[in-house]
Write a protein that holds these residues in place. Structure first.
Motif, short mmCIF file in Angstrom:
data_model
loop_
_atom_site.label_atom_id
_atom_site.label_comp_id
_atom_site.label_asym_id
_atom_site.label_seq_id
_atom_site.Cartn_x
_atom_site.Cartn_y
_atom_site.Cartn_z
N ASN A 38 2.37 1.66 -3.46
CA ASN A 38 1.35 2.19 -4.36
C ASN A 38 1.15 3.69 -4.16
O ASN A 38 0.90 4.43 -5.11
CB ASN A 38 0.01 1.46 -4.15
N ARG A 39 1.25 4.13 -2.91
CA ARG A 39 1.12 5.56 -2.60
C ARG A 39 2.27 6.33 -3.25
O ARG A 39 2.07 7.41 -3.81
CB ARG A 39 1.14 5.75 -1.08
N HIS A 67 -4.19 6.54 3.42
CA HIS A 67 -4.79 7.86 3.15
C HIS A 67 -3.79 8.87 2.62
O HIS A 67 -4.19 9.95 2.16
CB HIS A 67 -5.45 8.41 4.43
N GLY A 68 -2.49 8.54 2.69
CA GLY A 68 -1.48 9.48 2.21
C GLY A 68 -1.27 10.63 3.16
O GLY A 68 -0.57 11.59 2.84
N ALA A 73 -0.21 5.17 5.00
CA ALA A 73 -0.03 4.87 3.57
C ALA A 73 -1.37 4.80 2.86
O ALA A 73 -1.49 5.17 1.69
CB ALA A 73 0.72 3.55 3.41
N THR A 94 0.84 -1.21 0.00
CA THR A 94 0.00 0.00 0.00
C THR A 94 0.87 1.25 0.00
O THR A 94 0.58 2.24 -0.70
CB THR A 94 -0.92 0.01 1.24
#
Length: 446
Positions: free
Chosen positions: A22-23, A150-151, A148, A19
């Motif tokens: 991907n972020r 929600h960023g 990760a 994850t």
């Protein structure tokens, strides 16, 4: 070009490594699922942060000391990633808190001698940030909290720290030499990962007798005779009816996407099993995507009592079973003995050059005029197709537009005749050809 800095993402299973990757990459490149240990190989992605380009390695989750074969392989892959990396992001789970396995991993990372950035993930709400302080007990540096998913949180701060000494690059600068991207595709257990490992001379991809071991599409940069190639190992593509929904379906989708993203597809066929319906289906996927193709008959060392005409017999069988791939180069290889393995690079370069070949309009129209004169199409209801003009509209695949008096009069058999004559004249080995027809407008007719 100077080597990009490499950053490895390391941690136990299910802490959110994929994850997080991907972020960074900005797309769902790595398979994500609630199942622990979904990522089993190390996967490479290029990331750009404030004009700084670096490579991120997504690794399988580590469980030190686990004797399960796959888990041992994951641990070995992570160790190799740490050896390759310039810096390491040690990802831990803020929801679960400090885990005994985290202490073991921290000890291993300290021994690597590489800069380690302790990152506490899954801090998805303000209250959870209180958990960060607990991770000081790992004694591997100051923990930094992120989410990760929600960023939010300190993702930007983390990247600032990690890339502080990385050089800025002109990201708009075009590459002088295109690096040919080769996707290794085929049915499960045809030997795709073994081919990659033999080319790399290391256990780059986990290889197992269990079919379907590779679940992600994995990129490897290989240099051969002063040219660089990206080799993409993909998950085996099984029949839809046999694919379980979830992780395996994602992997098959990624394999098909890798075909669409490649320059050349290497279709691996198991010599001991012959040509299956699934091989034909994968062939269709490649040609429909308009990609260059090489057929690699693997495990050729296992064919007993080979005669002088054994290859010719297999060639004839391929021509009968997959007639639409008659233009594709065939190589007979063995990943185990490395027999003719480096022909892959030579053929990939050759097929890429064929797929990107351009023909001058004058020469193209000369050939079209000749083939039309030699074999004019039959008339349909008193009307005959007239080819007025031709031009090449694109490459990868070579695409030609024919201007005619009536588009309905160009039948499939005559289109195949035109394609065969274009191949006789210009080659286009290993690549499909697209031919479309346009009618002359009323204005042009007048």
């Amino acid at each position: 070009m100077s080597r990009k800095p490499i950053v490895a993402i390391v941690g136990r299973p299910n802490v959110g490594k994929s994850t997080f990757v991907n972020r960074l990459v900005g797309s769902r490149n790595s398979i994500v699922d609630d199942l622990p240990g979904v990522t089993r190989d190390r996967i490479y992605f290029d990331v750009e942060w404030q004009n700084k380009v670096f490579t991120v390695i997504d690794t399988g989750g580590i469980i030190p000391g686990d004797e399960d074969d796959i888990m041992v392989s994951i641990f070995d892959q992570a160790k190799i990633a740490c050896e390759e990396a310039d810096k390491i992001i040690f990802l831990v789970d803020g929801k679960d808190g400090v885990n005994p396995i985290d202490y073991d991993i921290a000890n291993i990372l300290r021994q690597s001698g590489k800069p380690v950035f302790l990152t506490v993930n899954k801090l998805d709400n303000p209250e959870s940030y209180m958990m960060v302080n607990d991770f000081y007990s790992l004694a591997i540096g100051e923990p930094l909290g992120i989410s990760a998913l929600h960023g939010s949180g300190g993702v930007g701060d983390l990247l600032e720290l990690v890339t502080a000494d990385f050089e800025r690059e002109d990201v708009n600068k075009e590459e002088e030499n295109h690096i040919v991207r080769v996707a290794i595709v085929g049915r499960p257990n045809a030997g795709k990962s073994s081919i990659v490992n033999s080319l790399l001379n290391e256990n780059r991809v986990i290889v197992s007798d269990v079919s379907g071991t590779t679940r992600d599409s994995i990129d490897s940069l290989i240099k051969y005779k002063d040219k660089e190639y990206i080799i993409v190992d993909t998950a085996g593509i099984r029949k839809k009816s046999k694919v379980d929904y979830g992780v395996e379906k994602f992997a098959v989708d990624r394999a098909i996407r890798s075909i669409r993203d490649c320059d050349v597809a290497l279709l691996v066929i198991d010599a001991t099993e012959g040509i299956s319906d699934q091989d034909k289906k994968i062939s269709s996927i490649i040609t429909e995507a308009g990609k260059g193709i090489i057929i690699a008959i693997n495990k050729w060392d296992l064919i007993e009592d080979k005669q002088a005409n054994t290859v010719n017999k297999f060639d004839k069988m391929l021509a009968q079973e997959i007639p639409f791939l008659e233009y594709a180069p065939k190589i007979y290889i063995s990943a185990k003995t490395k027999q003719r393995l480096h022909n892959i690079f030579e053929q990939a370069q050759f097929v890429y050059e064929q797929a990107t070949k351009r023909v001058s309009t004058g020469l193209l129209n000369k050939i079209i005029k000749e083939l039309y004169s030699l074999n004019p199409p039959t008339s349909v209801k008193g009307k005959r197709l007239k080819l007025l003009y031709a031009t090449q509209a694109g490459v990868q695949p070579p695409t030609f537009v024919l201007f005619a008096n009536n588009s309905d009069l160009l039948k499939e058999h005559y289109k195949r005749y035109i394609e065969n004559k274009l191949r006789e004249a210009f080659g286009f080995f290993g690549t499909p050809i697209r031919i479309s027809v346009r009618e002359r407008s009323e204005k042009e007719k007048k």
